[in-house]
Design an enzyme around this catalytic site. Structure first.
Site, mmCIF file in Angstrom:
data_model
loop_
_atom_site.group_PDB
_atom_site.id
_atom_site.type_symbol
_atom_site.label_atom_id
_atom_site.label_comp_id
_atom_site.label_asym_id
_atom_site.label_seq_id
_atom_site.Cartn_x
_atom_site.Cartn_y
_atom_site.Cartn_z
ATOM 1 N N ASP A 48 0.855 -1.196 0.000
ATOM 2 C CA ASP A 48 0.000 0.000 0.000
ATOM 3 C C ASP A 48 0.891 1.245 0.000
ATOM 4 O OD1 ASP A 48 -2.335 1.473 -0.078
ATOM 5 O OD2 ASP A 48 -2.813 1.225 2.040
ATOM 6 N N LEU A 57 -3.778 7.583 8.733
ATOM 7 C CA LEU A 57 -2.799 6.890 7.905
ATOM 8 C C LEU A 57 -3.203 7.020 6.441
ATOM 9 C CD1 LEU A 57 -2.140 3.653 9.988
ATOM 10 C CD2 LEU A 57 -0.472 5.438 9.452
#
Length: 374
Positions: free
Chosen positions: A265, A298
């Site tokens: 990611d 995040l």
């Protein structure tokens, strides 16, 4: 047009992770693996020869955000190749239709004209836009309703291999059915669905995007997508940066989900110093190993796959299992039989690690990456 020069034969010696276990011996290859010779061993010793990593969820790296075009995709693929990723899916963020079309055109351009020394581009991962607007995480606020016709149009632009969606936003399964018809791996994520909805989608063959993050949680009374995944998923991705998911939760998922595989990611800050970067139309900041929005959310990661390998081994996974969860299992999820494994006939995408699990050499198609410019 002249044909490319054939890759000269090469041989690597060490403990080789094959599909049937470790072999202490020699791997022979050109652009593909031609033979593996040696003796089977139970306990490997360095140097370790591992299959190239396959990252199915990556937004950027090396300062490059993949939503900004083919040059950024190539730049990020070069950065991740130097950290062991030999094949990848450039991944979108949720964005307006025109932006997603431009992203897919850029993916297609990279596939049509592959560069040496960068990770193979296998197609695209669309993360959204059919996600829950109340579970965006760090996704920009450009969600859209299910549109099978638009998905078919996008799939004609570039191979879409994975798509993340929220099943509660597709109650009639029209988008999900279209994904299955187009051989796109449907993954559940950015979702507030209940347990029953998630269980039904998993039974129909869906996987799970970045398990535990941006989804309805595991609870002993009001269970959601995370709990359904632990109970019923066969395939799921997880981000082993030890920031998105704490060690005990990774180990619980490993026990529960047979084909759990790791993804980075990663966003533009991967491989870069602390500072400001882009994630689609969002400004993000890298600090203390994490990527975040201004409010602290995040925003993807700064992870690379070589670090993911060391993290998983540090949690107690055997090296062979950790490597397969970053190579063979994601390749299998896509149905790719010629990458993510060391076996005769497979692509010669090969990694060489030393005793400390430091990456020494990366080969893609039998060619070592050129030295970095200084």
């Amino acid at each position: 047009m002249t044909s490319p020069e054939p890759t000269p034969p090469r041989s690597l010696t060490g403990c080789i992770l094959t599909e049937t276990g470790w072999i202490d011996g020699t791997l022979h290859c050109g652009d593909r693996i031609t033979a593996i010779e040696g003796e089977t061993v139970e306990t490997p010793a360095a140097p370790y020869i591992l299959p190239g990593f396959v990252d199915l969820h990556v937004h950027g790296g090396g300062g490059h955000d993949m939503m900004t075009g083919a040059g950024a995709i190539r730049g990020a693929a070069a950065l991740h190749a130097r950290h062991g990723t030999t094949a990848m899916l450039p991944t979108s963020v949720t964005a307006p239709t025109a932006d997603l079309s431009a992203f897919l055109s850029a993916v297609a351009a990279c596939m049509d004209r592959p560069d040496p020394g960068v990770a193979r581009i296998l197609g695209a991962h669309l993360e959204g836009p059919v996600i829950n607007p109340h579970k965006l995480g760090a996704q920009p606020p450009h969600t859209a309703p299910p549109d099978p016709d638009q998905l078919r149009a996008w799939a004609a632009m570039a191979p879409i291999r994975v798509m993340t969606f929220a099943p509660e936003m597709d109650p009639g399964h029209a988008l999900e059915d279209t994904m299955h018809a187009l051989d796109i791996r449907a993954q559940l994520g950015h979702s507030l669905c209940d347990y029953a909805t998630a269980r039904g989608a998993l039974a129909r063959g869906c996987g799970v995007t970045h398990l535990f993050n941006a989804m309805s949680p595991l609870s002993h009374r009001d269970n959601g997508l995370a709990g359904a995944a632990l109970a019923h998923a066969d395939h799921a991705e997880i981000i082993p940066d030890l920031i998105h998911v704490e060690p005990g939760a990774i180990l619980a998922a490993r026990r529960a989900i047979p084909h759990l595989h790791g993804v980075t990611d990663a966003t533009a800050g991967a491989g870069m110093p602390d500072g400001p970067y882009q994630l689609g139309r969002h400004a993000v900041t890298k600090a203390r190993g994490a990527m975040r929005l201004d409010d602290g959310t995040l925003a993807g990661s700064a992870l690379t796959m070589d670090v993911a390998l060391r993290n998983l081994v540090g949690l107690g996974l055997p090296l062979a299992e950790a490597a397969r969860r970053l190579s063979t299992l994601p390749a299998d999820w896509l149905g790719e039989a010629e990458i993510g494994r060391l076996t005769p006939g497979a692509q010669a995408d090969v990694l060489h690690f030393d005793r400390d699990l430091a990456l020494v050499d990366v080969m893609i198609g039998g060619q070592s990456l050129p030295p970095e410019e200084t």
